[in-house]
Write an enzyme that holds these catalytic residues in place. Structure first.
Site, short mmCIF file in Angstrom:
data_model
loop_
_atom_site.label_atom_id
_atom_site.label_comp_id
_atom_site.label_asym_id
_atom_site.label_seq_id
_atom_site.Cartn_x
_atom_site.Cartn_y
_atom_site.Cartn_z
N HIS A 1 23.27 12.98 -27.62
CA HIS A 1 23.66 10.81 -27.69
C HIS A 1 23.07 10.86 -28.75
O HIS A 1 22.33 9.43 -28.85
CB HIS A 1 23.26 10.22 -26.44
CG HIS A 1 23.84 9.04 -26.29
ND1 HIS A 1 24.41 8.37 -24.89
CD2 HIS A 1 24.05 7.90 -27.22
CE1 HIS A 1 24.84 7.15 -24.66
NE2 HIS A 1 24.69 6.55 -26.54
N ASN B 1 34.04 5.66 -21.20
CA ASN B 1 33.43 4.81 -21.76
C ASN B 1 33.66 3.81 -22.19
O ASN B 1 34.98 4.18 -23.40
CB ASN B 1 32.71 4.44 -23.16
CG ASN B 1 31.39 5.73 -22.54
OD1 ASN B 1 30.61 6.67 -21.10
ND2 ASN B 1 30.47 6.25 -23.38
N ARG C 1 22.74 7.90 -15.30
CA ARG C 1 22.88 8.87 -16.56
C ARG C 1 21.67 8.85 -17.46
O ARG C 1 21.97 7.64 -18.09
CB ARG C 1 24.79 7.63 -17.33
CG ARG C 1 25.06 9.26 -18.40
CD ARG C 1 26.33 8.61 -19.10
NE ARG C 1 26.52 9.14 -19.62
CZ ARG C 1 27.31 8.46 -20.94
NH1 ARG C 1 27.06 7.37 -20.92
NH2 ARG C 1 27.28 8.92 -22.05
N GLU D 1 30.41 10.65 -26.91
CA GLU D 1 31.68 9.70 -27.71
C GLU D 1 31.26 9.94 -29.18
O GLU D 1 30.91 9.66 -29.91
CB GLU D 1 30.79 8.27 -28.14
CG GLU D 1 31.10 7.19 -26.28
CD GLU D 1 30.57 5.97 -26.92
OE1 GLU D 1 30.14 5.64 -28.48
OE2 GLU D 1 30.33 4.93 -25.73
N GLU E 1 30.34 4.58 -18.63
CA GLU E 1 29.51 3.15 -19.22
C GLU E 1 30.65 1.94 -19.36
O GLU E 1 31.84 2.66 -19.69
CB GLU E 1 28.74 3.74 -21.40
CG GLU E 1 28.47 4.46 -21.10
CD GLU E 1 27.99 4.73 -22.86
OE1 GLU E 1 27.92 3.76 -23.90
OE2 GLU E 1 27.47 5.77 -23.04
N TYR F 1 34.45 -0.32 -22.69
CA TYR F 1 34.25 -1.69 -23.21
C TYR F 1 35.09 -3.32 -23.61
O TYR F 1 34.97 -4.53 -22.76
CB TYR F 1 33.55 -1.64 -24.75
CG TYR F 1 31.93 -0.48 -24.32
CD1 TYR F 1 30.93 -1.53 -23.11
CD2 TYR F 1 32.21 0.32 -24.16
CE1 TYR F 1 29.69 -1.20 -23.13
CE2 TYR F 1 30.63 0.69 -23.89
CZ TYR F 1 29.70 0.18 -22.95
OH TYR F 1 28.52 1.02 -23.01
C1 BGC Z 1 26.91 3.87 -26.04
C2 BGC Z 1 26.63 3.33 -26.40
C3 BGC Z 1 25.94 1.60 -26.28
C4 BGC Z 1 27.34 1.39 -26.02
C5 BGC Z 1 27.29 -0.35 -26.39
C6 BGC Z 1 28.64 3.26 -26.74
O1 BGC Z 1 29.22 3.13 -27.44
O2 BGC Z 1 27.24 4.52 -25.89
O3 BGC Z 1 24.91 4.61 -26.80
O4 BGC Z 1 24.73 1.32 -26.33
O5 BGC Z 1 28.31 1.56 -26.32
O6 BGC Z 1 27.47 -0.91 -28.23
#
Ligand code: BGC
Length: 452
Positions: free
Chosen positions: A121, A291, A77, A166, A351, A293
């Site tokens: 992006h 995405n 991607r 995002e 992500e 995290y």
């Molecule tokens: C984004 C990336 C970024 C990653 C880590 C996402 O919000 O798409 O570009 O590097 O998180 O912060």
């Protein structure tokens, strides 16, 4: 004890984005982007870091594709830089800019790696920023013209597209708190930007339906929100936080309406025309990218405007170098939540990954990154658990292939599966890259048994 096994055809990949890895931002006739401008403005990024060189991927793309093949990746991607294709944002096409992506896509296909291209992006042509950027309602047309040109050039070889990466970050970091380009801080601008992002997304999907042959989607960042207590104030804060971040784009794009809480959050700054036009923002998509995290445990905080919620730090849990709590079960929860709220659109984790401190490259080319290995192991297990619960999850993309330019954090935060020496540009796969390769090769069996 049964081994974990992901479905046949599950797509295994890694992700990057143009400004974060390419470097050579002005090469071959490219125009200036908002991020070029922003990173060259004093005090906007850590250490004054810029994407001028980044991972030099614009020149090293062939080696990088070979590296992906060595790691066993089946999909990649990446994003396309709008200002390489349209140096002034609209009008004149710069053929040399498109050629770069043609070469990249051809090399990926030669290696059996499926391209997944993101149109936006975060790097907007600076010429469009001068005309108001995402605040100007015309941006939906500019974006659609750009998208159409790229579809025409590449749709015969790109099986998966997404419009925006995002949109929440574009709005929040770019126009609300000023941490990203263009660095504005305005509660009045933010909802107008959201609306224009959604209009641009819907218009580009419509354009794709008349000329495209493959699949197009949207990529959102979701951070599941958990109320810190069952006090009504905290429960209400949870709903506001969830509306602001997680339903802000998905409700209009998939259900044709904005969440009620947004009107409460933005108050007078909420544009009435956004509600009147919300039904037009709904446009069927072929896939949705998530995405993920971290999660957030949230409580009422009247001082934190405009959402009036605050994060309660979970001290007992590991946090990444970004300060983000590591909490894999929330990935399962959020995937199940999306299925329940929005129905059965095919999902991809576009992500997931972590920045941790990495030791220097040891002799023999070893980078031992046990925390990142554990992060991937536990999140991939959580993804598999969602599939077990009936979620139509079709693929996973690690963030990121390479240590790269982490926006306003510059090069201080390393998310790569592959270590990049910024002086020499030497690439060294970390242990997490080898681990991920084993997971891919074994369809998940390298993650251990499904029962714990
Ligand atoms: C984004 C990336 C970024 C990653 C880590 C996402 O919000 O798409 O570009 O590097 O998180 O912060």
């Amino acid at each position: 004890m049964t081994d974990i096994r992901f479905p046949d055809g599950f797509l295994w990949g890694a992700a990057t984005s143009a400004y974060q890895v390419e470097g050579s931002p002005l090469a071959d006739g490219a125009g200036v982007s908002n991020w070029h401008r922003f990173s060259h403005t004093p005090r906007m990024t850590h250490n004054g870091d810029t994407g001028d060189v980044a991972c030099d991927h614009y020149r090293r793309w062939a080696d990088d594709v070979a590296l992906m093949a060595d790691l066993g990746l089946r999909a990649y991607r990446f994003s396309i830089s709008w200002s390489r294709v349209f140096p002034e944002g609209t009008g004149r096409v710069n053929r040399a800019g498109l050629d770069f992506y043609e070469r990249l896509v051809d090399a990926l296909l030669e290696r059996g790696i499926a391209p997944n291209a993101t149109l936006y992006h975060w790097d907007l042509p600076a010429a469009l920023d001068d005309r108001g950027g995402w605040l100007n309602p015309d941006v939906a047309g500019w974006f659609t013209d750009y998208a159409t040109t790229v579809f025409r050039a590449l749709d015969d070889r790109v099986p998966m597209w997404s419009t925006l990466n995002e949109p929440w970050v574009v709005m929040h970091a770019g126009y609300m708190v000023g941490e990203h380009a263009p660095g504005h801080r305005s509660t009045w601008e933010a909802p107008r930007v959201s609306h224009n992002l959604l209009r641009a997304h819907a218009a580009a999907v419509r354009a794709y339906r008349s000329i495209g042959r493959n699949r197009i989607g949207l990529v959102v960042n979701l951070e599941p929100k958990y109320a810190a207590s069952d006090r009504p104030e905290d429960v209400a804060a949870q709903a506001r936080a969830e509306a602001y971040m997680n339903r802000h784009y998905l409700d209009p794009a998939l259900l044709g309406r904005y969440p009620d809480e947004l009107r409460e959050i933005f108050g007078e700054a909420w544009p009435a025309h956004a509600d009147a036009e919300a039904a037009d923002l709904r446009e069927p998509i072929d896939w949705l990218g998530i995405n993920y995290y971290t999660r957030s445990v949230t409580r009422d905080d009247p001082s934190d405007l405009p959402v009036r919620e605050g994060r309660v730090r979970q001290d007992r849990h590991t946090h990444t170098e970004m300060g983000w709590e590591v909490h894999p079960p929330a990935l399962t929860d959020v995937l199940v939540w999306v299925r329940e709220r929005y129905g059965d659109v095919p999902l991809y984790i576009t992500e997931n990954g972590a920045a941790f401190y990495d030791p220097p490259v040891a002799r023999g080319g070893e980078v031992d990154d046990p925390l990142r290995v554990a992060y991937y192991r536990d999140h991939l297990r959580a993804a598999h658990e969602a599939i077990r619960r009936g979620v139509d999850l079709r693929g996973y993309f690690a963030w990121s292939l390479l240590d790269n330019f982490e926006w306003s954090a510059g090069f201080a935060k390393r998310f790569g599966l592959v270590h990049v020496d910024l002086e020499t540009q030497t690439r060294t796969p970390k242990r997490s890259a080898r681990f991920y390769g084993d997971v891919i090769r074994t369809h998940g069996a390298a993650l251990g048994s499904a029962d714990g």
